[in-house]
Motif scaffolding. Structure first.
Motif, PDB file in Angstrom:
ATOM      1  N   GLU A 339      27.529  39.321  44.742  1.00  0.00           N
ATOM      2  CA  GLU A 339      27.390  38.806  43.374  1.00  0.00           C
ATOM      3  C   GLU A 339      25.938  38.924  42.905  1.00  0.00           C
ATOM      4  OE1 GLU A 339      28.812  35.016  40.615  1.00  0.00           O
ATOM      5  OE2 GLU A 339      28.983  34.907  42.808  1.00  0.00           O
ATOM      6  N   ARG A 364      31.399  38.957  33.652  1.00  0.00           N
ATOM      7  CA  ARG A 364      31.539  38.191  34.884  1.00  0.00           C
ATOM      8  C   ARG A 364      31.697  39.147  36.060  1.00  0.00           C
ATOM      9  NH1 ARG A 364      35.869  33.397  33.239  1.00  0.00           N
ATOM     10  NH2 ARG A 364      34.609  32.451  31.569  1.00  0.00           N
ATOM     11  N   TRP A 365      31.361  38.644  37.237  1.00  0.00           N
ATOM     12  CA  TRP A 365      31.523  39.412  38.463  1.00  0.00           C
ATOM     13  C   TRP A 365      32.968  39.907  38.553  1.00  0.00           C
ATOM     14  CZ3 TRP A 365      31.896  37.101  44.003  1.00  0.00           C
ATOM     15  CH2 TRP A 365      31.655  38.100  44.958  1.00  0.00           C
TER      16      TRP A 365
END
Length: 406
Positions: A339, A364-365
């Motif tokens: 991440e 977002r990841w």
């Protein structure tokens, strides 16, 4: 509000802002980035982390010692070139090249360093066995039992082929070029005793010495010098590629050398794509303790200060812009902080957009095994620290978009 610490502007959250110069000036144009901000960032990283690198060596020479136009059952032309960075006699770096046959050229190429010798990426008996030192430690993705007293044998041919799917890459119209890391600089003690480092003893003096990551990065540029003389390859469409520590080198090469049209980092982690500020995974203390040769000795001053750094890796990645960059992670590779690698790209995104390139199309990841691709690309795949066919499938797709039409 911006704070200034150590010559680098920092946002309120502590993460340095790539678009604020050391004197506090907000960077608002491509001209300001190119002439002011990018040079000061490269100088900062060279001084504080990677070490100072030389330019093109005056005495560098290279000699082709093999050209087989019917290699791999006629699928490719195999070329092998001996590079002498200091001229002959002197340290020798073998550059192995496969160019796809039956493809209108010149063709784009992937250029990267390998871990266990050129002969290890394919079972092709025509590849010259390295004469450099070879590690014989057990690795989860390669069988090194054929190494004899740290020397390569025929038994070690192709032991690293799973990370270098040569036929897959060739079938997509790309050339593959690679060199062995130990030909360039040792990754074992004595750390600077062979390869390129003895050519530059002055760069090993003092705290800002030339670290091995930067030496490997420099060698990629020297290989690109050679590729510029090969008519079968379009040197304007060469991607710098690297895995793990060699992924760190690929990023630093891409940041410094604007001739690289694209940069690929496979699980480069700390000192590569991940953010130190997160305090997750490998940290500066571990880097400098286990691998004291990778970075300049000056970098040791930041041990224990990961979350308070006046810089971070997104600033280095920003220096690649607007040229495309792809970073890949593996969900089980916790040391590399997957991440944190994604966040490193997102923190560099503003520079790409300022320079007219697309950013990373994910807020977002992403989910595991989902590739997101814009001017920046990223995925986190299932599995461990490795390079797989899934990774290469994404790199090829990304490269088709950014190199094939160029």
């Amino acid at each position: 509000m911006m704070l200034v610490s150590g010559g680098i502007a920092r946002a309120q959250d502590g993460l340095p802002d790539p678009l604020v110069s050391t004197d506090g000036t907000k960077i608002t144009s491509a001209k300001e980035w190119k002439e002011k901000r990018r040079p000061e960032l490269l100088e900062f990283f060279a001084r504080e982390m990677y070490g100072q690198s030389p330019g093109v060596p005056e005495k560098m020479s290279f000699e082709e010692f093999d050209r087989d136009r019917e290699a791999l059952d006629g699928k490719a032309t195999r070329i092998q070139i001996a590079i002498y960075p200091g001229g002959k006699p002197g340290p020798r770096i073998d550059l192995l090249i496969y160019v796809p046959n039956g493809v209108e050229g010149p063709v784009p190429a992937f250029l990267g360093l390998n871990f266990w010798g050129n002969h290890a990426i394919h079972k092709d008996p025509g590849i010259r066995l390295t004469e450099s030192w070879v590690e014989n430690n057990h690795q989860p993705y390669v069988d090194l039992k054929g190494v004899d007293a740290n020397r390569a044998t025929d038994e070690t041919r192709g032991v690293n082929a799973s990370q270098w799917p040569v036929e897959m890459i060739l079938s997509r119209g790309y050339a593959v070029a690679t060199m062995y890391r130990e030909d360039v600089a040792p990754d074992h003690e004595p750390y600077f005793g062979s390869g390129v480092p003895p050519l530059y003893p002055e760069l090993q003096r003092g705290e800002g010495n030339w670290g091995t990551i930067a030496i490997w990065a420099w060698s990629l540029s020297r290989a690109l010098d050679v590729l510029e003389n090969e008519p079968l390859i379009d040197a304007r469409r060469v991607a710098a590629f690297g895995f793990s520590r060699l992924g760190k080198a690929a990023l630093w090469a891409g940041a410094n050398d604007e001739r690289f049209a694209l940069t690929i980092s496979n699980e480069s982690g700390a000192g590569g794509a991940k953010l130190f500020h997160r305090g997750v995974g490998e940290d500066i203390q571990r880097l400098n303790s286990l691998f004291p040769h990778w970075f300049s000795r000056k970098f040791r001053a930041y041990i224990g200060k990961d979350k308070e750094l006046p810089f971070d890796q997104h600033l280095m990645i920003s220096c690649i812009a607007p040229r495309p960059v792809y970073v890949a992670s593996a969900i089980e590779d916790r040391n590399a902080d997957p991440e944190g690698e994604f966040e490193g790209l997102k923190a560099a995104e503003g520079v790409f957009e300022l320079l007219g390139a697309k950013g990373l199309p994910a807020e977002r990841w992403p989910e595991v095994d989902v590739s997101v691709q814009g001017g920046i690309g990223y995925h986190v795949r299932a599995g461990r620290h490795d390079v797989t066919d899934f990774d290469w499938e994404q790199y090829l797709k990304f490269s088709d978009k950014h190199l094939k039409g160029k």
